[in-house]
Scaffold this motif. Structure first.
Motif, PDB file in Angstrom:
ATOM      1  N   LYS A  99     -43.219  -4.116 -44.150  1.00  0.00           N
ATOM      2  CA  LYS A  99     -42.279  -3.899 -43.038  1.00  0.00           C
ATOM      3  C   LYS A  99     -40.920  -3.406 -43.543  1.00  0.00           C
ATOM      4  O   LYS A  99     -40.356  -2.454 -43.011  1.00  0.00           O
ATOM      5  N   SER A 100     -40.394  -4.065 -44.583  1.00  0.00           N
ATOM      6  CA  SER A 100     -39.088  -3.655 -45.104  1.00  0.00           C
ATOM      7  C   SER A 100     -39.179  -2.266 -45.743  1.00  0.00           C
ATOM      8  O   SER A 100     -38.256  -1.459 -45.608  1.00  0.00           O
ATOM      9  N   THR A 101     -40.303  -1.989 -46.409  1.00  0.00           N
ATOM     10  CA  THR A 101     -40.493  -0.655 -46.994  1.00  0.00           C
ATOM     11  C   THR A 101     -40.480   0.402 -45.892  1.00  0.00           C
ATOM     12  O   THR A 101     -39.854   1.456 -46.034  1.00  0.00           O
TER      13      THR A 101
ATOM     14  N   LEU B 150     -33.473  -3.180 -37.490  1.00  0.00           N
ATOM     15  CA  LEU B 150     -33.083  -4.569 -37.753  1.00  0.00           C
ATOM     16  C   LEU B 150     -34.218  -5.279 -38.476  1.00  0.00           C
ATOM     17  O   LEU B 150     -35.329  -5.399 -37.941  1.00  0.00           O
ATOM     18  N   ASP B 151     -33.955  -5.739 -39.705  1.00  0.00           N
ATOM     19  CA  ASP B 151     -34.998  -6.389 -40.497  1.00  0.00           C
ATOM     20  C   ASP B 151     -34.803  -7.902 -40.475  1.00  0.00           C
ATOM     21  O   ASP B 151     -33.935  -8.430 -41.159  1.00  0.00           O
ATOM     22  N   GLU B 152     -35.594  -8.555 -39.651  1.00  0.00           N
ATOM     23  CA  GLU B 152     -35.532 -10.014 -39.474  1.00  0.00           C
ATOM     24  C   GLU B 152     -34.092 -10.497 -39.312  1.00  0.00           C
ATOM     25  O   GLU B 152     -33.632 -11.372 -40.058  1.00  0.00           O
TER      26      GLU B 152
ATOM     27  N   HIS C  62     -30.265  -4.799 -43.228  1.00  0.00           N
ATOM     28  CA  HIS C  62     -31.262  -5.169 -44.215  1.00  0.00           C
ATOM     29  C   HIS C  62     -31.670  -6.625 -44.062  1.00  0.00           C
ATOM     30  O   HIS C  62     -30.932  -7.438 -43.528  1.00  0.00           O
ATOM     31  N   GLN C  63     -32.846  -6.912 -44.654  1.00  0.00           N
ATOM     32  CA  GLN C  63     -33.305  -8.305 -44.651  1.00  0.00           C
ATOM     33  C   GLN C  63     -32.332  -9.172 -45.457  1.00  0.00           C
ATOM     34  O   GLN C  63     -32.017 -10.286 -45.057  1.00  0.00           O
ATOM     35  N   ARG C  64     -31.878  -8.650 -46.595  1.00  0.00           N
ATOM     36  CA  ARG C  64     -30.822  -9.367 -47.322  1.00  0.00           C
ATOM     37  C   ARG C  64     -29.496  -8.839 -46.801  1.00  0.00           C
ATOM     38  O   ARG C  64     -29.354  -7.652 -46.528  1.00  0.00           O
TER      39      ARG C  64
HETATM   40 MG    MG Z   1     -39.383  -7.730 -45.490  1.00  0.00          MG
END
Ligand code: MG
Ligand code: ADP
Length: 271
Positions: free
Chosen positions: A61-63, A173-175, A97-99
């Motif tokens: 998903k993040s990729t 939007l990543d998580e 980003h997720q982070r």
């Molecule tokens: Mg991810």
């Protein structure tokens, strides 16, 4: 034309298309096959549409969001913004980003206003726009604090504010609500739904939370892993605005059952 302020003719793209896209990473050891992370990904999100993506951890998903944002290029296939294939995408789409990736040398307010600054907005106006929303994001009173002083949830709220402030047509939007407590989470979900109802953004939200996807999205894509593929495309035909009570609606319960079944998590237990 892309101007110095990173906008195409003053307006950022608001329509997204991914076509038969694959992404591999080089083999870690000589003689090994390259790692195929994403295979045959096709999706389109029109202006004003909210699409959620759910899938198991590690399915890519993040990729996928990194490729859409232009941080990575597809190995094959393409990404198009407003119909233009593989255009320079970096900076044209908003991406949380997720982070959280906050800049440690900047205060909360300075981090939050970053996207506005990059668009060339005068600092006093950027400060005012960011400052107007800090209370809503549970950041009232910490505007001048540095990120190291904040909890994980607060850092995430700064990152969410930073991503949503610039008026970009595509928002990834990543998580975004992953590390938040339940009350802040529900409040910010409602805030996001309200804001986006009034705007014509194309939104892609990656989430672990099936209820969150159904609360917010017009459509939910389900991914499977190894390699990551889209295995389901479920339209959420629930009226808006959706309050938290929608979870008891029989259509909501049925959609949730379908999503969990697609994810392979449905074991016949009470939902
Ligand atoms: Mg991810
Ligand atoms: P998700 O966000 O769904 O949890 P990711 O997109 O973070 O999944 O990762 C998907 C897969 O791609 C994982 O197996 C991960 O190890 C691999 N991966 C991600 N980035 C890289 C990279 N830069 N090099 C090699 N493998 C990567």
């Amino acid at each position: 034309m892309i101007g110095a302020d990173n906008r195409i003719d003053g307006v950022t793209p608001s329509r997204l298309e991914v076509r038969e896209m694959a992404r591999s990473f080089p083999a870690e050891r000589r003689g090994e096959a390259p790692g195929e992370v994403l295979r045959d990904i096709s999706l389109s999100v029109r202006a004003g549409e909210f699409v959620a993506i759910v899938g198991p951890s590690g399915c890519g998903k993040s990729t996928l969001l990194n490729v859409i944002a232009g941080l990575q290029e597809p190995t094959s296939g393409y990404v198009a913004l407003d119909g233009e294939r593989n255009a320079r995408r970096l900076g044209l789409v908003a991406y949380m980003h997720q982070r959280d990736l906050l800049l440690p040398w900047r205060t909360v307010l300075e981090n939050a206003r970053l996207g506005l600054e990059l668009q060339g907005m005068p600092l006093n106006e950027a400060n005012r726009r960011a400052g107007d929303l800090t209370a809503r994001f549970g950041l009232g009173g910490v505007e001048q604090a540095y990120p190291w002083r904040l909890s994980g949830g607060m850092r995430q709220r700064v990152a969410l504010l930073r991503a949503t402030l610039p008026d970009q047509g595509v928002l990834l939007l990543d998580e975004p609500f992953g590390a938040l407590d339940a009350i802040t989470r529900a409040d910010l979900q409602q805030w996001l739904a309200d804001v986006l109802d009034r705007e014509d953004k194309a939104v892609v939200l990656v989430t672990h939370d099936v209820e969150e996807a159904l609360l917010l999205a017009d459509r939910v894509l389900v991914m499977s892993s190894s390699p990551g593929r889209i295995i389901e495309n479920i339209t959420v035909d629930l009226p808006r605005p959706r309050s938290s009570e929608v979870v008891t609606d029989s259509r909501f319960v049925e959609l949730k059952r379908r999503l969990l079944a697609a994810l392979g998590l449905h074991r016949g237990a009470a939902l």
